[in-house]
Design a protein around this motif. Structure first.
Motif, PDB file in Angstrom:
ATOM      1  N   GLY A  27     -44.248  15.828   1.541  1.00  0.00           N
ATOM      2  CA  GLY A  27     -44.578  15.719   3.048  1.00  0.00           C
ATOM      3  C   GLY A  27     -44.149  14.505   3.458  1.00  0.00           C
ATOM      4  O   GLY A  27     -43.529  14.256   4.677  1.00  0.00           O
ATOM      5  N   ARG A  28     -44.311  13.439   2.757  1.00  0.00           N
ATOM      6  CA  ARG A  28     -43.616  11.948   3.057  1.00  0.00           C
ATOM      7  C   ARG A  28     -42.207  12.038   3.124  1.00  0.00           C
ATOM      8  O   ARG A  28     -41.725  11.563   4.013  1.00  0.00           O
ATOM      9  N   ARG A  29     -41.472  12.732   2.115  1.00  0.00           N
ATOM     10  CA  ARG A  29     -39.991  12.797   2.431  1.00  0.00           C
ATOM     11  C   ARG A  29     -39.709  13.450   3.731  1.00  0.00           C
ATOM     12  O   ARG A  29     -38.829  13.030   4.115  1.00  0.00           O
ATOM     13  N   GLY A  30     -40.337  14.643   3.686  1.00  0.00           N
ATOM     14  CA  GLY A  30     -39.971  15.579   4.990  1.00  0.00           C
ATOM     15  C   GLY A  30     -40.219  14.400   6.347  1.00  0.00           C
ATOM     16  O   GLY A  30     -39.427  14.718   7.126  1.00  0.00           O
ATOM     17  N   GLU A  31     -41.482  13.800   6.347  1.00  0.00           N
ATOM     18  CA  GLU A  31     -41.429  12.824   7.498  1.00  0.00           C
ATOM     19  C   GLU A  31     -40.449  12.028   7.611  1.00  0.00           C
ATOM     20  O   GLU A  31     -40.041  11.682   8.875  1.00  0.00           O
ATOM     21  N   ASP A  32     -40.093  11.317   6.596  1.00  0.00           N
ATOM     22  CA  ASP A  32     -38.951  10.357   6.426  1.00  0.00           C
ATOM     23  C   ASP A  32     -37.816  10.944   7.160  1.00  0.00           C
ATOM     24  O   ASP A  32     -37.023  10.213   8.020  1.00  0.00           O
ATOM     25  N   LEU A  33     -37.295  12.100   6.530  1.00  0.00           N
ATOM     26  CA  LEU A  33     -36.036  12.806   6.959  1.00  0.00           C
ATOM     27  C   LEU A  33     -36.222  13.183   8.700  1.00  0.00           C
ATOM     28  O   LEU A  33     -35.360  12.757   9.327  1.00  0.00           O
ATOM     29  N   ALA A  34     -37.511  13.649   9.056  1.00  0.00           N
ATOM     30  CA  ALA A  34     -37.672  13.915  10.426  1.00  0.00           C
ATOM     31  C   ALA A  34     -37.533  12.705  11.404  1.00  0.00           C
ATOM     32  O   ALA A  34     -36.833  12.746  12.278  1.00  0.00           O
ATOM     33  N   ALA A  35     -38.084  11.467  10.974  1.00  0.00           N
ATOM     34  CA  ALA A  35     -37.806  10.248  11.833  1.00  0.00           C
ATOM     35  C   ALA A  35     -36.490   9.777  11.695  1.00  0.00           C
ATOM     36  O   ALA A  35     -36.052   9.566  12.916  1.00  0.00           O
ATOM     37  N   ARG A  36     -35.674   9.837  10.440  1.00  0.00           N
ATOM     38  CA  ARG A  36     -34.195   9.498  10.679  1.00  0.00           C
ATOM     39  C   ARG A  36     -33.723  10.430  11.615  1.00  0.00           C
ATOM     40  O   ARG A  36     -32.801   9.881  12.333  1.00  0.00           O
ATOM     41  N   PHE A  37     -33.966  11.838  11.659  1.00  0.00           N
ATOM     42  CA  PHE A  37     -33.252  12.747  12.382  1.00  0.00           C
ATOM     43  C   PHE A  37     -33.395  12.352  13.705  1.00  0.00           C
ATOM     44  O   PHE A  37     -32.411  12.297  14.524  1.00  0.00           O
ATOM     45  N   LEU A  38     -34.729  12.248  14.383  1.00  0.00           N
ATOM     46  CA  LEU A  38     -34.979  12.035  15.611  1.00  0.00           C
ATOM     47  C   LEU A  38     -34.283  10.586  16.013  1.00  0.00           C
ATOM     48  O   LEU A  38     -33.663  10.433  17.207  1.00  0.00           O
ATOM     49  N   GLU A  39     -34.192   9.366  15.083  1.00  0.00           N
ATOM     50  CA  GLU A  39     -33.721   8.283  15.455  1.00  0.00           C
ATOM     51  C   GLU A  39     -32.183   8.625  15.831  1.00  0.00           C
ATOM     52  O   GLU A  39     -31.553   7.923  16.576  1.00  0.00           O
ATOM     53  N   ASP A  40     -31.670   9.211  14.981  1.00  0.00           N
ATOM     54  CA  ASP A  40     -30.142   9.632  14.934  1.00  0.00           C
ATOM     55  C   ASP A  40     -29.758  10.212  16.269  1.00  0.00           C
ATOM     56  O   ASP A  40     -28.626  10.427  16.771  1.00  0.00           O
ATOM     57  N   ALA A  91     -42.580   9.611  19.249  1.00  0.00           N
ATOM     58  CA  ALA A  91     -41.521   9.140  19.544  1.00  0.00           C
ATOM     59  C   ALA A  91     -41.153   8.981  21.072  1.00  0.00           C
ATOM     60  O   ALA A  91     -41.910   9.747  21.903  1.00  0.00           O
ATOM     61  N   ARG A  92     -40.210   8.144  21.712  1.00  0.00           N
ATOM     62  CA  ARG A  92     -39.874   8.227  23.226  1.00  0.00           C
ATOM     63  C   ARG A  92     -38.590   8.500  23.012  1.00  0.00           C
ATOM     64  O   ARG A  92     -37.639   7.879  22.344  1.00  0.00           O
ATOM     65  N   ASN A  93     -38.228   9.356  23.902  1.00  0.00           N
ATOM     66  CA  ASN A  93     -36.824   9.812  24.359  1.00  0.00           C
ATOM     67  C   ASN A  93     -36.718   9.673  25.834  1.00  0.00           C
ATOM     68  O   ASN A  93     -37.175  10.500  26.674  1.00  0.00           O
ATOM     69  N   THR A  94     -36.071   8.524  26.076  1.00  0.00           N
ATOM     70  CA  THR A  94     -35.804   8.021  27.834  1.00  0.00           C
ATOM     71  C   THR A  94     -37.302   8.137  28.119  1.00  0.00           C
ATOM     72  O   THR A  94     -38.091   7.201  27.759  1.00  0.00           O
ATOM     73  N   ASP A  95     -37.717   8.834  29.331  1.00  0.00           N
ATOM     74  CA  ASP A  95     -38.906   8.831  30.095  1.00  0.00           C
ATOM     75  C   ASP A  95     -39.935   9.671  29.325  1.00  0.00           C
ATOM     76  O   ASP A  95     -41.083   9.871  29.858  1.00  0.00           O
ATOM     77  N   THR A  96     -39.602  10.405  28.320  1.00  0.00           N
ATOM     78  CA  THR A  96     -40.603  11.311  27.627  1.00  0.00           C
ATOM     79  C   THR A  96     -41.169  10.748  26.273  1.00  0.00           C
ATOM     80  O   THR A  96     -40.601  10.411  25.466  1.00  0.00           O
TER      81      THR A  96
END
Length: 118
Positions: A8-21, A42-47
Motif C-alpha cells: 500500500g505504501r509503495r502504491g501511494e508513493d507511485l501514485a503521488a509521483r504519477f500525480l506530480e509528473d 493534491a492541487r491541480n491549478t484551481d482544483t
C-alpha cells in the motif's frame, strides 16, 4: 511492517509521483482524523483533489477499483469536507479521484487515474 502495508505504501508513493509528473502539487499524504484517512490531497491549478489509492500485486482478487465501494466514496467525501473545514483551502473546485496501482515483478507498475469518481 506487514507485506500488505508495504504494498500500500509503495502504491501511494507511485501514485503521488504519477500525480506530480502530471503537474499536480501534493498538499498532504495520509491525512488522518478520527473518522478515517485520505491517501493523497493534491492541487491541480484551481482544483483541490482528494485521492483514494488502491494497490494490488495481481488481479487474482479483482481490479483495485473494485475495492472502492460507494460506502468508501461517501467516507472520502465526508473526510474531504472535514479537511476543508480544518484547512480552509482557497480552491475554486474540489474533486474526488481514484488511482489504481497494479505492481508487477516482471515489469513496471500499471497506474490508472479516474477523475471525478463521486
Amino acid at each position: 511492517m506487514a507485506r500488505k502495508d508495504e504494498l500500500g505504501r509503495r502504491g501511494e508513493d507511485l501514485a503521488a509521483r504519477f500525480l506530480e509528473d502530471a503537474g499536480y502539487r501534493i498538499v498532504a499524504r495520509n491525512w488522518r482524523c478520527r473518522q478515517g484517512e485520505i491517501d493523497i490531497i493534491a492541487r491541480n491549478t484551481d482544483t483541490l483533489v482528494f485521492v483514494e489509492v488502491k494497490t494490488r500485486s495481481t488481479l487474482a482478487f479483482g481490479h483495485p477499483f473494485e475495492a472502492i465501494t460507494t460506502t468508501k466514496l461517501a467516507r472520502l467525501r465526508a473526510l474531504a469536507a472535514l479537511w476543508c473545514a480544518e484547512h480552509r483551502p482557497h480552491a475554486t473546485r474540489i474533486r474526488l479521484d481514484a488511482i489504481a496501482v497494479i505492481t508487477s515483478r516482471s515489469g513496471p507498475p500499471a497506474i490508472e487515474h479516474l477523475q471525478g469518481v463521486f
